[in-house]
Design an enzyme around this catalytic site. Sequence first.
Site, PDB file in Angstrom:
ATOM      1  N   ARG A  16      33.975  68.916  92.188  1.00  0.00           N
ATOM      2  CA  ARG A  16      35.322  69.475  92.010  1.00  0.00           C
ATOM      3  C   ARG A  16      36.058  68.723  90.895  1.00  0.00           C
ATOM      4  NH1 ARG A  16      38.455  67.056  97.361  1.00  0.00           N
ATOM      5  NH2 ARG A  16      39.310  65.248  96.291  1.00  0.00           N
ATOM      6  N   ASP A  64      26.424  59.251  98.576  1.00  0.00           N
ATOM      7  CA  ASP A  64      27.651  58.458  98.641  1.00  0.00           C
ATOM      8  C   ASP A  64      27.545  57.365  97.579  1.00  0.00           C
ATOM      9  OD1 ASP A  64      29.740  56.771  99.170  1.00  0.00           O
ATOM     10  OD2 ASP A  64      29.369  56.626 101.330  1.00  0.00           O
ATOM     11  N   TYR A 156      43.517  50.311  92.614  1.00  0.00           N
ATOM     12  CA  TYR A 156      43.005  51.397  91.753  1.00  0.00           C
ATOM     13  C   TYR A 156      43.076  50.965  90.288  1.00  0.00           C
ATOM     14  CZ  TYR A 156      42.750  56.036  89.548  1.00  0.00           C
ATOM     15  OH  TYR A 156      42.403  57.108  88.752  1.00  0.00           O
TER      16      TYR A 156
HETATM   17  P1  NAD Z   1      39.006  64.661  92.694  1.00  0.00           P
HETATM   18  O1  NAD Z   1      39.457  63.997  93.930  1.00  0.00           O
HETATM   19  O2  NAD Z   1      39.255  66.104  92.519  1.00  0.00           O
HETATM   20  O3  NAD Z   1      37.454  64.413  92.468  1.00  0.00           O
HETATM   21  C1  NAD Z   1      36.850  63.197  92.772  1.00  0.00           C
HETATM   22  C2  NAD Z   1      35.375  63.440  93.006  1.00  0.00           C
HETATM   23  O4  NAD Z   1      34.763  62.201  93.374  1.00  0.00           O
HETATM   24  C3  NAD Z   1      35.114  64.425  94.163  1.00  0.00           C
HETATM   25  O5  NAD Z   1      34.075  65.302  93.817  1.00  0.00           O
HETATM   26  C4  NAD Z   1      34.690  63.519  95.301  1.00  0.00           C
HETATM   27  O6  NAD Z   1      33.824  64.137  96.224  1.00  0.00           O
HETATM   28  C5  NAD Z   1      33.961  62.417  94.523  1.00  0.00           C
HETATM   29  N1  NAD Z   1      33.827  61.209  95.327  1.00  0.00           N
HETATM   30  C6  NAD Z   1      34.809  60.413  95.820  1.00  0.00           C
HETATM   31  N2  NAD Z   1      34.270  59.429  96.560  1.00  0.00           N
HETATM   32  C7  NAD Z   1      32.927  59.597  96.513  1.00  0.00           C
HETATM   33  C8  NAD Z   1      31.829  58.900  97.082  1.00  0.00           C
HETATM   34  N3  NAD Z   1      31.990  57.824  97.850  1.00  0.00           N
HETATM   35  N4  NAD Z   1      30.585  59.365  96.835  1.00  0.00           N
HETATM   36  C9  NAD Z   1      30.394  60.448  96.072  1.00  0.00           C
HETATM   37  N5  NAD Z   1      31.383  61.157  95.512  1.00  0.00           N
HETATM   38  C10 NAD Z   1      32.630  60.725  95.739  1.00  0.00           C
HETATM   39  O7  NAD Z   1      39.674  63.822  91.512  1.00  0.00           O
HETATM   40  P2  NAD Z   1      39.618  63.962  89.912  1.00  0.00           P
HETATM   41  O8  NAD Z   1      41.006  63.974  89.450  1.00  0.00           O
HETATM   42  O9  NAD Z   1      38.676  65.024  89.481  1.00  0.00           O
HETATM   43  O10 NAD Z   1      39.034  62.507  89.553  1.00  0.00           O
HETATM   44  C11 NAD Z   1      37.856  62.293  88.814  1.00  0.00           C
HETATM   45  C12 NAD Z   1      37.943  60.922  88.165  1.00  0.00           C
HETATM   46  O11 NAD Z   1      39.049  60.892  87.258  1.00  0.00           O
HETATM   47  C13 NAD Z   1      38.186  59.788  89.164  1.00  0.00           C
HETATM   48  O12 NAD Z   1      37.408  58.667  88.801  1.00  0.00           O
HETATM   49  C14 NAD Z   1      39.654  59.477  88.981  1.00  0.00           C
HETATM   50  O13 NAD Z   1      39.994  58.163  89.333  1.00  0.00           O
HETATM   51  C15 NAD Z   1      39.836  59.756  87.508  1.00  0.00           C
HETATM   52  N6  NAD Z   1      41.225  60.020  87.118  1.00  0.00           N
HETATM   53  C16 NAD Z   1      41.935  61.037  87.665  1.00  0.00           C
HETATM   54  C17 NAD Z   1      43.263  61.243  87.302  1.00  0.00           C
HETATM   55  C18 NAD Z   1      44.116  62.336  87.884  1.00  0.00           C
HETATM   56  O14 NAD Z   1      45.338  62.357  87.642  1.00  0.00           O
HETATM   57  N7  NAD Z   1      43.554  63.272  88.644  1.00  0.00           N
HETATM   58  C19 NAD Z   1      43.839  60.390  86.356  1.00  0.00           C
HETATM   59  C20 NAD Z   1      43.085  59.365  85.805  1.00  0.00           C
HETATM   60  C21 NAD Z   1      41.776  59.189  86.194  1.00  0.00           C
END
Ligand code: NAD
Length: 251
Positions: A16, A64, A156
């Site tokens: 996702r 995981d 974080y």
């Molecule tokens: P999201 O929550 O939609 O997606 C995160 C994904 O990581 C999911 O598919 C989830 O299943 C997976 N995940 C989490 N823990 C896991 C585990 N233990 N094992 C396997 N999979 C795991 O969030 P996103 O916004 O798509 O985030 C993606 C990346 O971008 C992350 O590293 C996040 O820190 C980074 N990020 C996001 C933002 C934001 O504003 N959304 C900003 C800066 C950085």
Amino acid sequence: MINFNGKVALITGGSRGIGAATAKLFARLGADIAINYRANKDEAEKVKADIEGLGRQCLMSKADIAKRSNCENLIKTTIEKFGRMDILVNNAGIWTEAAIENMTDDILDCLLDINLKGCFYTASAAVPFMKKQKSGNIIFIASTAAQRGEAFHSHYAASKGALIALTKSLSTELADDNIRVNCVAPGWVDTDMSHEALIGPDASKILSLIPLGRAATAEEIAGPIVFLASDWAGFIDGEVLNVNGGAVLAG
Ligand code: NAD
């Protein structure tokens, strides 16, 4: 044009958000894809179907990222299926909240195991294959939190700052093996991770600090990730690509 025909990209957390958008963009540009999911198989199935609809193969595995054995298995099954692995996008991550005085071992370990140690686990497992292949691309997903900190999310921010240090270290360590290592540092992105904050009481404050006046879409982060993995970025190594609508400049 950017072309990944014959290449294989593994995107952790590809079921996702930014990961799914990245997996689909790589597939549109010709790559075969591996994604993992932790719990939500249905979400991952949808991404797999989209990728197959684009005429590319997609391996979907339960893993995981917080567990070294799961990461090793994820890399192994990707190589077994495709015979190679060209691109590793370390995208899986969580974002939890805790004031420093409430930062228990459980909260700290849970986040660091996924956001930081998971990246070490996947990279450690992937690098031997990339070295044998004599080529590879590793991309970490940090955050503006790494660069300017984030109140009530210090764990974080620290995990993401560490990914920048990891990027710099590995880019130098692996350059002789023709493995490039870079990092994308997104600002606010409208995904499941941040949507509540973006519609909550602090939303207008958050948006006021973004010169472009809005959060990014997942696709707007996928583009820079894919660029860094492409030959167009062939001389970019050890870099942090900021994708934040100008927010760091204003922050
Ligand atoms: P999201 O929550 O939609 O997606 C995160 C994904 O990581 C999911 O598919 C989830 O299943 C997976 N995940 C989490 N823990 C896991 C585990 N233990 N094992 C396997 N999979 C795991 O969030 P996103 O916004 O798509 O985030 C993606 C990346 O971008 C992350 O590293 C996040 O820190 C980074 N990020 C996001 C933002 C934001 O504003 N959304 C900003 C800066 C950085």
